[in-house]
Design a protein around this motif. Structure first.
Motif, PDB file in Angstrom:
ATOM      1  N   UNK A  31       0.841  -1.204   0.000  1.00  0.00           N
ATOM      2  CA  UNK A  31       0.000   0.000   0.000  1.00  0.00           C
ATOM      3  C   UNK A  31       0.874   1.250   0.000  1.00  0.00           C
ATOM      4  N   UNK A  34       2.371   1.745  -3.407  1.00  0.00           N
ATOM      5  CA  UNK A  34       1.358   2.222  -4.367  1.00  0.00           C
ATOM      6  C   UNK A  34       1.089   3.718  -4.171  1.00  0.00           C
ATOM      7  N   UNK A  62       2.634  -0.240 -10.716  1.00  0.00           N
ATOM      8  CA  UNK A  62       1.557  -0.285  -9.714  1.00  0.00           C
ATOM      9  C   UNK A  62       0.654  -1.496  -9.953  1.00  0.00           C
ATOM     10  N   UNK A  66      -0.108  -4.861  -7.453  1.00  0.00           N
ATOM     11  CA  UNK A  66      -1.430  -5.360  -7.060  1.00  0.00           C
ATOM     12  C   UNK A  66      -1.597  -6.817  -7.492  1.00  0.00           C
ATOM     13  N   UNK A  70      -1.432  -8.431  -3.975  1.00  0.00           N
ATOM     14  CA  UNK A  70      -2.817  -8.402  -3.523  1.00  0.00           C
ATOM     15  C   UNK A  70      -3.644  -9.520  -4.173  1.00  0.00           C
ATOM     16  N   UNK A  71      -3.307  -9.847  -5.437  1.00  0.00           N
ATOM     17  CA  UNK A  71      -4.052 -10.906  -6.128  1.00  0.00           C
ATOM     18  C   UNK A  71      -3.296 -12.236  -6.072  1.00  0.00           C
TER      19      UNK A  71
ATOM     20  N   UNK B  56      -8.324   7.969  -6.723  1.00  0.00           N
ATOM     21  CA  UNK B  56      -7.312   6.922  -6.917  1.00  0.00           C
ATOM     22  C   UNK B  56      -6.804   6.411  -5.573  1.00  0.00           C
ATOM     23  N   UNK B  57      -6.520   7.356  -4.670  1.00  0.00           N
ATOM     24  CA  UNK B  57      -6.060   6.947  -3.332  1.00  0.00           C
ATOM     25  C   UNK B  57      -7.158   6.163  -2.604  1.00  0.00           C
ATOM     26  N   UNK B  60      -7.123   2.629  -4.024  1.00  0.00           N
ATOM     27  CA  UNK B  60      -5.937   1.881  -3.579  1.00  0.00           C
ATOM     28  C   UNK B  60      -6.140   1.416  -2.134  1.00  0.00           C
ATOM     29  N   UNK B  61      -6.694   2.335  -1.325  1.00  0.00           N
ATOM     30  CA  UNK B  61      -6.952   2.014   0.081  1.00  0.00           C
ATOM     31  C   UNK B  61      -7.992   0.891   0.202  1.00  0.00           C
ATOM     32  N   UNK B  64      -6.394  -2.409  -0.287  1.00  0.00           N
ATOM     33  CA  UNK B  64      -5.703  -2.808   0.939  1.00  0.00           C
ATOM     34  C   UNK B  64      -6.711  -3.393   1.933  1.00  0.00           C
ATOM     35  N   UNK B 167      -9.811  -6.331  -6.810  1.00  0.00           N
ATOM     36  CA  UNK B 167      -8.448  -5.928  -7.163  1.00  0.00           C
ATOM     37  C   UNK B 167      -8.328  -5.686  -8.662  1.00  0.00           C
ATOM     38  N   UNK B 170      -9.418  -2.392  -9.438  1.00  0.00           N
ATOM     39  CA  UNK B 170      -8.363  -1.465  -9.044  1.00  0.00           C
ATOM     40  C   UNK B 170      -7.253  -1.416 -10.106  1.00  0.00           C
ATOM     41  N   UNK B 174      -5.972   1.834 -12.247  1.00  0.00           N
ATOM     42  CA  UNK B 174      -4.577   2.310 -12.284  1.00  0.00           C
ATOM     43  C   UNK B 174      -4.232   2.757 -13.712  1.00  0.00           C
TER      44      UNK B 174
END
Lengths: 103, 183
Positions: A31, A34, A62, A66, A70-71, B56-57, B60-61, B64, B167, B170, B174
Motif C-alpha cells: 500500500x 502504491x 503499480x 497489485x 494483492x491478487x 485513486x487513493x 488503492x486504500x 488494501x 483488485x 483497481x 490504475x
C-alpha cells in the motif's frame, strides 16, 4: 453438503501453501509503495517532467504490485499470470497491426 | 479427496479466465479512448485531475482493505474480516459518489455522450464504474455472509474470489487514471 466438503478440502490444500502467502506486513508495504508511486506520478505531471513513457512505466509497476501481492499471482501457478497477460498482449499486437491501415 | 482439491483449483482458473476476458474488453476501450483523445485536446482540459487523484487513493486504500479482510478470514479473525469488508463498502461507495460528481461537472462543461470525446470517456470510465457498483453489491453479499459466520479459516474462498474481482477493478483504474487523466 458436497459443496462445503469441496471448499473445506480445497482450503486444506491451500493451507498447505499458505506459508508462502503474503503477510499483513507485506500488504501494508505494498500500500505504501502504491501511494508513493501515485504521488510520483502526480509530481511528474504537475512539474512537467520526463513525460509519458515514465508515467506508463509507473502505472505498469503499480498494476504489477497489485497483481503479484494483492491478487497473489506471485504464489500461484505461472499459467494464471500468462492467462491474464495474454489479452493485453493481443490487443497491443492488434493495435500495432492497425497502424498499417491508418492513413 | 484429490478431485475436491482440483475443483477449487478449477474455480480459481475459471475466475482468472473471466478476468482475462474482462481485460480484453478494457484494453480495447483504452486503445479506443487514446485514439479519440488526441483528436479533442480541448475536451481533455475539462477533466478534474485533483478530484480523480483523491479517488485513486480511495480505490488503492479499498484494495488494501480487501487483503486486510482476507488475511483476517485466513486466521479466523472475524473482527478484522468484518472491518475490512466494511472499509471496502465505505470506500467503494465514496469512489462511486465522487465519480458521479465528476460526471455532473463534465456534463456542465458540455462533455456529454453526444460529444465524440465524451463517448470514448464515458464508455471507458462508465464501464469501470459499473464494475465498481457490481463489486459493491457483491461486497454487501460477502459482508452479510461473513456477519453470519459463513467464512472460517478453512473456508474463505467466497472472500478471496470477490477480492480478486475488486483488485482487478483497481488494476483497471490504475491504467485509466494514467491514460485518461495524466497523459
Amino acid at each position: 453438503m458436497a459443496d462445503s466438503r469441496q471448499l473445506t478440502s480445497g482450503a486444506a490444500h491451500a493451507e498447505h501453501h499458505s506459508a508462502k502467502h503474503a503477510t499483513p506486513g507485506t500488504y501494508v508495504a505494498v500500500l505504501g509503495a502504491l501511494a508513493v508511486l501515485t504521488l510520483i506520478e502526480l509530481i511528474v505531471v504537475y512539474l512537467g517532467l520526463l513525460g509519458q513513457i515514465l508515467l506508463v512505466l509507473i502505472a505498469i509497476s503499480k498494476a504489477w504490485l497489485v497483481l503479484q501481492f494483492y491478487m497473489h499471482l506471485r504464489y500461484e501457478r505461472r499459467i494464471l499470470t500468462w492467462i491474464f497477460l495474454l489479452p493485453a498482449v493481443a490487443v497491443g499486437i492488434l493495435t500495432v497491426i492497425m497502424q498499417f491501415f491508418v492513413a | 479427496m484429490a478431485s475436491f482439491t482440483y475443483s477449487i483449483e478449477n474455480s480459481k482458473m475459471a475466475m482468472w479466465l473471466f478476468l482475462a476476458s474482462e481485460m480484453f474488453l478494457f484494453s480495447v476501450l483504452i486503445i479506443a479512448y487514446i485514439i479519440v483523445r488526441y483528436a479533442y485536446p480541448e475536451a481533455h482540459a475539462h477533466l478534474n485531475v485533483p478530484l480523480t487523484s483523491i479517488n485513486t487513493f480511495i480505490l488503492l486504500l479499498s484494495s488494501f482493505s480487501v487483503v486486510w479482510a482476507l488475511s483476517g478470514a485466513q486466521v479466523g479473525n472475524q473482527t478484522r474480516l468484518l472491518r475490512g469488508l466494511a472499509g471496502v463498502i465505505g470506500l467503494g461507495t465514496l469512489f462511486f459518489l465522487l465519480m458521479m460528481y465528476e460526471y455532473s461537472e463534465m456534463s456542465h462543461h458540455g462533455i456529454t455522450l453526444g460529444h465524440p470525446f465524451g463517448m470514448a470517456f464515458y464508455a471507458l470510465t462508465g464501464l469501470h464504474g459499473a464494475h465498481v457498483l457490481i463489486g459493491l453489491i457483491w461486497a454487501v453479499y460477502v459482508f452479510n455472509r461473513a456477519f453470519n459466520g459463513v467464512y472460517t479459516k478453512d473456508n474463505y474462498w467466497g472472500v478471496e474470489f470477490w477480492g480478486l474481482y475488486w483488485h482487478f477493478v483497481d488494476v483497471v483504474w490504475i491504467f485509466i487514471f494514467t491514460v485518461v487523466y495524466l497523459l
